[in-house]
Design an enzyme around this catalytic site. Structure first.
Site, PDB file in Angstrom:
ATOM      1  CG  HIS A 221      -2.164   0.819   1.075  1.00 45.57           C
ATOM      2  ND1 HIS A 221      -2.219   1.909   2.065  1.00 45.57           N
ATOM      3  CD2 HIS A 221      -3.215   0.970   0.512  1.00 45.57           C
ATOM      4  CE1 HIS A 221      -3.263   2.618   1.858  1.00 45.57           C
ATOM      5  NE2 HIS A 221      -3.958   2.227   0.886  1.00 45.57           N
ATOM      6  CE  LYS A 223      -1.217   4.960  -1.483  1.00 46.01           C
ATOM      7  NZ  LYS A 223      -1.892   4.246  -0.274  1.00 46.01           N
ATOM      8  CG  ASP A 228      18.573  12.526 -10.145  1.00 52.75           C
ATOM      9  OD1 ASP A 228      18.264  11.365 -10.904  1.00 52.75           O
ATOM     10  OD2 ASP A 228      18.181  13.666 -10.854  1.00 52.75           O
ATOM     11  CG  HIS A 395      -7.433   8.104   0.438  1.00 53.14           C
ATOM     12  ND1 HIS A 395      -6.244   8.147  -0.141  1.00 53.14           N
ATOM     13  CD2 HIS A 395      -8.161   6.754   0.616  1.00 53.14           C
ATOM     14  CE1 HIS A 395      -5.994   6.904  -0.215  1.00 53.14           C
ATOM     15  NE2 HIS A 395      -6.797   6.146   0.005  1.00 53.14           N
ATOM     16  CE  LYS A 397      -4.059   6.707   3.075  1.00 56.61           C
ATOM     17  NZ  LYS A 397      -5.308   6.327   2.990  1.00 56.61           N
ATOM     18  CG  ASP A 402       1.776  17.134  22.532  1.00 52.52           C
ATOM     19  OD1 ASP A 402       0.605  17.264  22.845  1.00 52.52           O
ATOM     20  OD2 ASP A 402       2.590  16.532  23.010  1.00 52.52           O
TER      21      ASP A 402
END
EC number: 2.7.8.-
Length: 477
Positions: A221, A223, A228, A395, A397, A402
């Site tokens: 899952h 991404k 470089d 969608h 995450k 703090d």
């Protein structure tokens, strides 16, 4: 009469297989909740659950896990010969920061060091994210590493393919990894066109074998884009026009990515290399800059997956929640916490922490949404503030702790991310960056509706029943 006997024998066989599978679930499923959910359904509804258990339920493929660990070990040995890790100086520098103490548990959990002198840019939507990634790819001179859970053969996917082909034609080493299940709709001609143009492409799969071919757990899952060895990208976006908010009914799509520069980019490369080595049995091109800037923020890359010695992703959230003293804000599309995470959230509220969780108001998976809704209502009763994002599907995450700590990545607050998927999060310790994340989330909260206990009273009894049934199967979703 003979036909009836055949049916009776078939049903007895299915029942026996269901009992055997239930015993297997009790012995192998990682969590008590998951084992109970599978075992109960296999005993009482074997006709309906045997095939789903074969596909979804076998969450401990011991042979697969050992093979994956061995592949990771081989990859690290090969990479060690390159002497490419920038760990020593930056890791020592990191210990001089006040925020290092807050991340000490993450170091052991992630099996990667906390590194100093990084620079991070927040990418708050699909346009900003893909503009930045595509601009970096277009400027690549040596190597491009690209990994997505979903790649679609649509306008956005075609733009990515064209950029990769152009760079490959100019002598750049281009590596593309996609998940075989997440990208199941990706046509073979898309991949073949890339390969013919000099792009090295592989799907990520669980493995081979008659039984494994039906296995859809252990999805990759993550991404990750690295250009470089200097610029890295991590977040929630996949490659598809819906991530640009161009596909109803879930548009406008709300997601977040970040751009990373500095020594922590080496961790992204190592994470990609593990997955690439598993898929191809070869090592991708790995590059380190000759030098890094002598200033910047602390970053901790936290990869997680089912081959880890511990349940890294679940423990990541537990540690993040326990670290909060004043504020804990989390955004996630799926809220199906396990007992450890639920307990940590409740304890945070009792400590006086401002705990807020931002969820979507529209479902993309109805069963998960129903289970998530019940968990959300119980969280409200425990004093956790739950918000539903209104404009479109949420969608992203993101975790904000703090005044100085934030995390962005691919992990959801659910069992699949906790124990079945390969995920990655990047934790940052920096006041200014945390303020940027706070500003972004405040805008999201302003476009949201806070849930209350009255929401439960307004539910029809059938809705409540459906949510409870969905919760029963939530450990195996």
């Amino acid at each position: 009469m003979q036909y009836s006997a055949y049916i009776a024998h078939f049903l007895v066989l299915i029942q026996l297989l269901g009992i055997v599978a239930a015993v297997h679930a009790v012995l192998t499923v990682r969590t008590a909740q998951g084992a109970i959910a599978w075992a109960t359904s296999l005993v009482f509804m074997p006709l309906l659950t045997l095939v789903p258990y074969l596909v979804f339920g076998r969450s401990r493929f011991d042979a697969y896990i050992e093979a994956r660990r061995q592949a990771n070990h081989e990859m690290h040995e090969a990479a060690a010969e390159l002497d490419w890790r920038p760990w020593v100086e930056e890791a020592l520098a990191a210990r001089q920061y006040d925020g290092y103490k807050a991340l000490k548990a993450m170091v052991g959990l992630a099996r990667m060091p906390t590194l100093a002198n990084n620079h991070v840019r927040l990418l708050v939507n699909g346009k900003a994210s893909f503009d930045a990634m595509f601009e970096a790819i277009a400027q690549a001179r040596k190597v491009i590493l690209v990994q997505f859970f979903i790649i679609r053969d649509d306008a956005l996917g075609q733009r990515l393919a064209q950029l990769l082909l152009e760079r490959a034609a100019n002598g750049v080493d281009v590596f593309l990894l996609y998940d075989g299940i997440g990208s199941h709709a990706l046509p073979g001609r898309y991949v073949e066109h890339l390969r013919q143009g000099g792009v090295q492409v592989y799907p990520f799969s669980t493995g081979s074998g008659m039984i494994n071919r039906f296995q859809v757990n252990f999805r990759n899952h993550r991404k990750i884009v690295v250009v470089d060895g200097v610029r890295g990208f991590v977040g929630g976006h996949n490659v598809g026009v819906e991530y640009l908010g161009e596909k109803p009914p879930l548009s406008p799509w709300r997601d977040t990515h970040l751009e990373l520069r500095g020594p922590a980019v080496a961790c992204l490369q190592e994470c990609f290399a593990e997955d690439w080595y598993w898929a191809s049995h070869t090592l991708p091109t790995l590059i380190l800059p000759k030098a890094y800037e002598e200033a910047g923020m602390l970053c901790q890359v936290v990869p997680s997956g089912p081959a880890d010695p511990q349940e890294t992703c679940s423990l990541f959230f537990v540690e993040a929640i326990n670290a909060a003293v004043e504020r804990l804000w989390i955004t996630t599309p799926y809220f199906v916490p396990d007992e450890a995470v639920s307990a940590a959230l409740r304890l945070a509220v009792l400590r006086g922490v401002d705990v807020r969780i931002l969820l979507p108001s529209r479902p993309d998976h109805k069963t998960v949404y129903a289970a998530s809704s019940l968990y959300a209502l119980e969280a409200v009763r425990a004093g956790i503030r739950i918000f539903r994002y209104q404009p479109g599907f949420l969608h992203q995450k993101v975790v904000l702790i703090d005044h100085d700590t934030a995390a962005v990545g691919s992990a959801n607050l659910d069992n699949r991310s906790f124990r079945l998927n390969f995920e990655i999060m990047v934790v940052t310790v920096d006041d200014d960056f945390a303020k940027e994340v706070e500003k972004m989330l405040m805008t999201d909260f302003e476009q949201s509706v806070e849930m209350s206990l009255d929401d439960r009273r307004r539910l029809h009894r059938l809705q409540q029943l459906g949510m409870r049934v969905a919760r029963l199967v939530s450990p195996i979703l």
